[in-house]
Design a protein around this motif. Structure first.
Motif, PDB file in Angstrom:
ATOM      1  N   LEU A 343       0.856  -1.189   0.000  1.00  0.00           N
ATOM      2  CA  LEU A 343       0.000   0.000   0.000  1.00  0.00           C
ATOM      3  C   LEU A 343       0.891   1.237   0.000  1.00  0.00           C
ATOM      4  O   LEU A 343       2.080   1.159   0.301  1.00  0.00           O
ATOM      5  CB  LEU A 343      -0.882   0.003   1.253  1.00  0.00           C
ATOM      6  N   HIS A 344       0.300   2.393  -0.312  1.00  0.00           N
ATOM      7  CA  HIS A 344       1.052   3.641  -0.183  1.00  0.00           C
ATOM      8  C   HIS A 344       0.990   4.085   1.280  1.00  0.00           C
ATOM      9  O   HIS A 344      -0.083   4.061   1.897  1.00  0.00           O
ATOM     10  CB  HIS A 344       0.440   4.729  -1.077  1.00  0.00           C
ATOM     11  N   ASN A 345       2.127   4.522   1.794  1.00  0.00           N
ATOM     12  CA  ASN A 345       2.203   4.927   3.197  1.00  0.00           C
ATOM     13  C   ASN A 345       1.677   6.360   3.369  1.00  0.00           C
ATOM     14  O   ASN A 345       2.053   7.252   2.593  1.00  0.00           O
ATOM     15  CB  ASN A 345       3.684   4.860   3.628  1.00  0.00           C
ATOM     16  N   GLY A 346       0.838   6.584   4.362  1.00  0.00           N
ATOM     17  CA  GLY A 346       0.203   7.890   4.566  1.00  0.00           C
ATOM     18  C   GLY A 346       1.134   9.092   4.523  1.00  0.00           C
ATOM     19  O   GLY A 346       0.827  10.094   3.862  1.00  0.00           O
ATOM     20  N   PRO A 347       2.298   9.036   5.208  1.00  0.00           N
ATOM     21  CA  PRO A 347       3.123  10.243   5.298  1.00  0.00           C
ATOM     22  C   PRO A 347       3.600  10.806   3.958  1.00  0.00           C
ATOM     23  O   PRO A 347       3.890  11.999   3.879  1.00  0.00           O
ATOM     24  CB  PRO A 347       4.314   9.787   6.155  1.00  0.00           C
ATOM     25  N   ILE A 348       3.645   9.990   2.910  1.00  0.00           N
ATOM     26  CA  ILE A 348       4.131  10.584   1.646  1.00  0.00           C
ATOM     27  C   ILE A 348       3.176  11.654   1.126  1.00  0.00           C
ATOM     28  O   ILE A 348       3.565  12.479   0.309  1.00  0.00           O
ATOM     29  CB  ILE A 348       4.419   9.548   0.530  1.00  0.00           C
ATOM     30  N   PHE A 349       1.948  11.655   1.636  1.00  0.00           N
ATOM     31  CA  PHE A 349       0.961  12.606   1.128  1.00  0.00           C
ATOM     32  C   PHE A 349       0.998  13.952   1.849  1.00  0.00           C
ATOM     33  O   PHE A 349       0.053  14.733   1.759  1.00  0.00           O
ATOM     34  CB  PHE A 349      -0.441  11.989   1.193  1.00  0.00           C
ATOM     35  N   ALA A 350       2.096  14.199   2.553  1.00  0.00           N
ATOM     36  CA  ALA A 350       2.220  15.488   3.253  1.00  0.00           C
ATOM     37  C   ALA A 350       3.667  15.970   3.191  1.00  0.00           C
ATOM     38  O   ALA A 350       4.588  15.154   3.084  1.00  0.00           O
ATOM     39  CB  ALA A 350       1.783  15.334   4.709  1.00  0.00           C
ATOM     40  N   PRO A 351       3.864  17.281   3.255  1.00  0.00           N
ATOM     41  CA  PRO A 351       5.234  17.792   3.306  1.00  0.00           C
ATOM     42  C   PRO A 351       5.902  17.388   4.621  1.00  0.00           C
ATOM     43  O   PRO A 351       5.218  16.992   5.579  1.00  0.00           O
ATOM     44  CB  PRO A 351       5.060  19.306   3.215  1.00  0.00           C
ATOM     45  N   ASP A 352       7.248  17.515   4.661  1.00  0.00           N
ATOM     46  CA  ASP A 352       8.035  16.949   5.768  1.00  0.00           C
ATOM     47  C   ASP A 352       7.454  17.192   7.164  1.00  0.00           C
ATOM     48  O   ASP A 352       7.232  16.257   7.918  1.00  0.00           O
ATOM     49  CB  ASP A 352       9.471  17.491   5.735  1.00  0.00           C
ATOM     50  N   GLU A 353       7.209  18.463   7.468  1.00  0.00           N
ATOM     51  CA  GLU A 353       6.826  18.762   8.854  1.00  0.00           C
ATOM     52  C   GLU A 353       5.436  18.235   9.215  1.00  0.00           C
ATOM     53  O   GLU A 353       5.104  18.108  10.391  1.00  0.00           O
ATOM     54  CB  GLU A 353       6.957  20.282   9.151  1.00  0.00           C
ATOM     55  N   GLN A 354       4.638  17.900   8.195  1.00  0.00           N
ATOM     56  CA  GLN A 354       3.293  17.377   8.487  1.00  0.00           C
ATOM     57  C   GLN A 354       3.193  15.860   8.336  1.00  0.00           C
ATOM     58  O   GLN A 354       2.132  15.285   8.577  1.00  0.00           O
ATOM     59  CB  GLN A 354       2.267  18.072   7.587  1.00  0.00           C
ATOM     60  N   LYS A 355       4.288  15.220   7.976  1.00  0.00           N
ATOM     61  CA  LYS A 355       4.239  13.763   7.777  1.00  0.00           C
ATOM     62  C   LYS A 355       3.753  13.011   9.028  1.00  0.00           C
ATOM     63  O   LYS A 355       2.970  12.067   8.904  1.00  0.00           O
ATOM     64  CB  LYS A 355       5.607  13.226   7.328  1.00  0.00           C
ATOM     65  N   PRO A 356       4.185  13.420  10.245  1.00  0.00           N
ATOM     66  CA  PRO A 356       3.739  12.669  11.430  1.00  0.00           C
ATOM     67  C   PRO A 356       2.210  12.617  11.571  1.00  0.00           C
ATOM     68  O   PRO A 356       1.674  11.657  12.126  1.00  0.00           O
ATOM     69  CB  PRO A 356       4.369  13.446  12.592  1.00  0.00           C
ATOM     70  N   LEU A 357       1.511  13.626  11.032  1.00  0.00           N
ATOM     71  CA  LEU A 357       0.041  13.633  11.133  1.00  0.00           C
ATOM     72  C   LEU A 357      -0.575  12.421  10.448  1.00  0.00           C
ATOM     73  O   LEU A 357      -1.671  11.987  10.797  1.00  0.00           O
ATOM     74  CB  LEU A 357      -0.523  14.876  10.418  1.00  0.00           C
ATOM     75  N   PHE A 361      -1.867   6.044   8.519  1.00  0.00           N
ATOM     76  CA  PHE A 361      -2.817   6.021   7.400  1.00  0.00           C
ATOM     77  C   PHE A 361      -2.176   5.277   6.233  1.00  0.00           C
ATOM     78  O   PHE A 361      -0.947   5.288   6.071  1.00  0.00           O
ATOM     79  CB  PHE A 361      -3.131   7.439   6.914  1.00  0.00           C
ATOM     80  N   VAL A 362      -3.002   4.666   5.401  1.00  0.00           N
ATOM     81  CA  VAL A 362      -2.518   4.087   4.149  1.00  0.00           C
ATOM     82  C   VAL A 362      -3.504   4.431   3.033  1.00  0.00           C
ATOM     83  O   VAL A 362      -4.693   4.642   3.284  1.00  0.00           O
ATOM     84  CB  VAL A 362      -2.376   2.547   4.212  1.00  0.00           C
ATOM     85  N   ARG A 363      -2.970   4.498   1.806  1.00  0.00           N
ATOM     86  CA  ARG A 363      -3.833   4.652   0.641  1.00  0.00           C
ATOM     87  C   ARG A 363      -3.883   3.332  -0.100  1.00  0.00           C
ATOM     88  O   ARG A 363      -2.848   2.733  -0.383  1.00  0.00           O
ATOM     89  CB  ARG A 363      -3.306   5.744  -0.292  1.00  0.00           C
ATOM     90  N   VAL A 364      -5.098   2.891  -0.401  1.00  0.00           N
ATOM     91  CA  VAL A 364      -5.317   1.585  -1.020  1.00  0.00           C
ATOM     92  C   VAL A 364      -5.883   1.773  -2.430  1.00  0.00           C
ATOM     93  O   VAL A 364      -6.914   2.426  -2.599  1.00  0.00           O
ATOM     94  CB  VAL A 364      -6.343   0.764  -0.189  1.00  0.00           C
ATOM     95  N   ASN A 365      -5.238   1.202  -3.411  1.00  0.00           N
ATOM     96  CA  ASN A 365      -5.743   1.224  -4.783  1.00  0.00           C
ATOM     97  C   ASN A 365      -6.638  -0.006  -4.972  1.00  0.00           C
ATOM     98  O   ASN A 365      -6.156  -1.137  -4.945  1.00  0.00           O
ATOM     99  CB  ASN A 365      -4.544   1.195  -5.740  1.00  0.00           C
ATOM    100  N   PHE A 366      -7.944   0.231  -5.158  1.00  0.00           N
ATOM    101  CA  PHE A 366      -8.861  -0.914  -5.269  1.00  0.00           C
ATOM    102  C   PHE A 366      -9.284  -1.217  -6.706  1.00  0.00           C
ATOM    103  O   PHE A 366     -10.285  -1.909  -6.934  1.00  0.00           O
ATOM    104  CB  PHE A 366     -10.064  -0.753  -4.324  1.00  0.00           C
ATOM    105  N   ALA A 367      -8.478  -0.755  -7.692  1.00  0.00           N
ATOM    106  CA  ALA A 367      -8.803  -1.039  -9.098  1.00  0.00           C
ATOM    107  C   ALA A 367      -8.141  -2.341  -9.531  1.00  0.00           C
ATOM    108  O   ALA A 367      -7.183  -2.348 -10.306  1.00  0.00           O
ATOM    109  CB  ALA A 367      -8.367   0.115  -9.985  1.00  0.00           C
TER     110      ALA A 367
END
Ligand SMILES: Cc1ncc(COP(=O)(O)O)c(C=O)c1O
Length: 385
Positions: A343-357, A361-367
């Motif tokens: 799965l894609h790891n949640g922190p990649i979807f935020a800039p450095d200082e906001q990654k801990p937020l 979380f994970v992003r799941v591709n269901f296609a």
């Protein structure tokens, strides 16, 4: 179309990053492409195109494709796009970079909502701008915009980057949210890049309304889009940067000229065929994806009721909150190793200082074919139990 015709044996080919990134026993549900065959009318058009020489295409933009895109835009509220308001790109991401480069100044603030498709915040920081990520709020039934925080963030910025529909939360900003967003950018005199690449993959049943559908924001907005999500053609590379203000589009493209490259002749043929004859395939695919979304929703509700997840309104990407799990601190690796699901790891979807937020979380591709989706969900349920 038979959405279940392809299995791991056919999908695991050497030029699919999704399938070869991880060992053979892993089900890949990370990068955003679909494990379904391409629409037959697109394949037929490509076969026909290959019978002729593959010289340079129309570098200023193919006139037929421009007309088709104008029609498509009009159906989403972007009426009266001039022909020279459509510039072709070798993909949508280059349009994000070109837009940031021309519509903001180095060192200045560019605002976006987080979590967000990672090239948004990367384009901003890689080009030496300051990214201001405004976290979306969990309302308990969907992800929503934090209006006060967004207003404050925009006070001293050049540009707002909007993802509509939103990757990774699957939101389609509704009429009221679009109204408020438009008022906000007018109030703060911001330019806007609206990435509407996922617009055709909606489950809402409502017509799609482009951000720039309102005359008041037309001249300050460029929309970036392409066929690759709806028609599963990411490996071909083509997109468009679209604006009512042709001078603005020209300014953006001039700053990137020579760096950008042009789309390939085959990708132009592909997009023409998709717009001309791809409708039935797309409708069928959206219905299958809706089935997958509902299957996944029911599975999670029954087997993993503690997982927080709102059924997406668009995209084939689900945003799962697994922070309640003991392994939340390393959840992507945990699920890769224990469930053999990537799965894609949640922190990649935020800039450095906001990654801990977004840790946990994970992003799941269901296609993917439903039997494979079921297998993956069973594996996740066992690992998370
Ligand atoms: C919102 C969004 N924009 C752009 C892209 C990538 O577009 P391209 O491959 O045409 O650069 C993606 C891919 O997942 C996306 O989700």
């Amino acid at each position: 179309m038979n959405y279940e015709s392809l299995g791991p044996a056919e999908l695991r080919h050497a030029d699919s990053i999704k399938w070869i990134q991880y060992p053979e026993e892993v089900i890949p549900m990370w990068i955003a492409d679909m494990d379904f065959p391409v629409a037959e009318p697109i394949l037929a058009a490509l076969r026909e195109r290959l019978t002729r020489p593959i010289g340079y295409p129309m570098l200023g933009g193919d006139p037929l494709l421009i007309r088709q895109i104008q029609e498509k835009c009009a159906s989403q509220g972007l009426t009266d796009i001039p022909a020279d308001g459509i510039a072709f790109l070798p993909g949508v991401v280059p349009g994000l970079y070109a837009g940031v480069n021309a519509l903001s100044e180095p060192g200045r603030k560019v605002v976006t909502m987080v979590p967000v498709y990672h090239p948004f915040h990367l384009a901003i920081t890689n080009l030496g701008r300051e990214v201001v990520g405004v976290p979306l709020l969990d309302s308990g039934s969907r992800w929503e915009i934090d209006w006060d925080a967004l207003d404050a963030a925009c006070a001293d910025a050049d540009l707002l980057m909007l993802c509509h529909p939103h990757n990774p939360t699957g939101r389609v900003w509704d009429a009221d949210e679009l109204r408020q967003l438009r008022e906000l950018v007018i109030r703060h005199d911001l330019s806007v890049i609206s990435d509407e690449l996922h617009a055709d993959l909606r489950f809402t049943g409502q017509p799609f309304e482009a951000f720039a559908a309102d005359e008041r924001v037309r001249s300050r907005t460029v929309t970036v889009t392409g066929p690759c999500k709806a028609f599963n053609t990411a490996g071909m590379g083509i997109g468009a940067l679209i604006g009512h203000d042709a001078e603005l589009v020209k300014r953006i493209m001039t700053k990137a000229s020579g760096l950008m490259g042009h789309p390939s002749a085959l990708s132009i043929t592909m997009w023409q065929a998709a717009l001309r004859e791809g409708g039935p395939w797309l409708a069928e695919t959206v219905a299958y994806l809706r089935g997958n979304r509902d299957f996944m929703t029911a599975f999670l509700r029954e087997r993993l009721p503690w997982v927080k997840f709102y059924p997406v309104e668009a995209t084939y990407l689900a945003w799962l909150d697994l922070r309640g799990h003991a392994q939340a601190g390393d959840i992507q690796n945990f699920l890769l190793n224990e469930a053999k699901v990537a799965l894609h790891n949640g922190p990649i979807f935020a800039p450095d200082e906001q990654k801990p937020l977004y840790q946990g979380f994970v992003r799941v591709n269901f296609a993917l074919p439903r039997p494979l989706l079921q297998d993956a969900l069973e594996r996740l349920a066992r690992a998370l139990a």
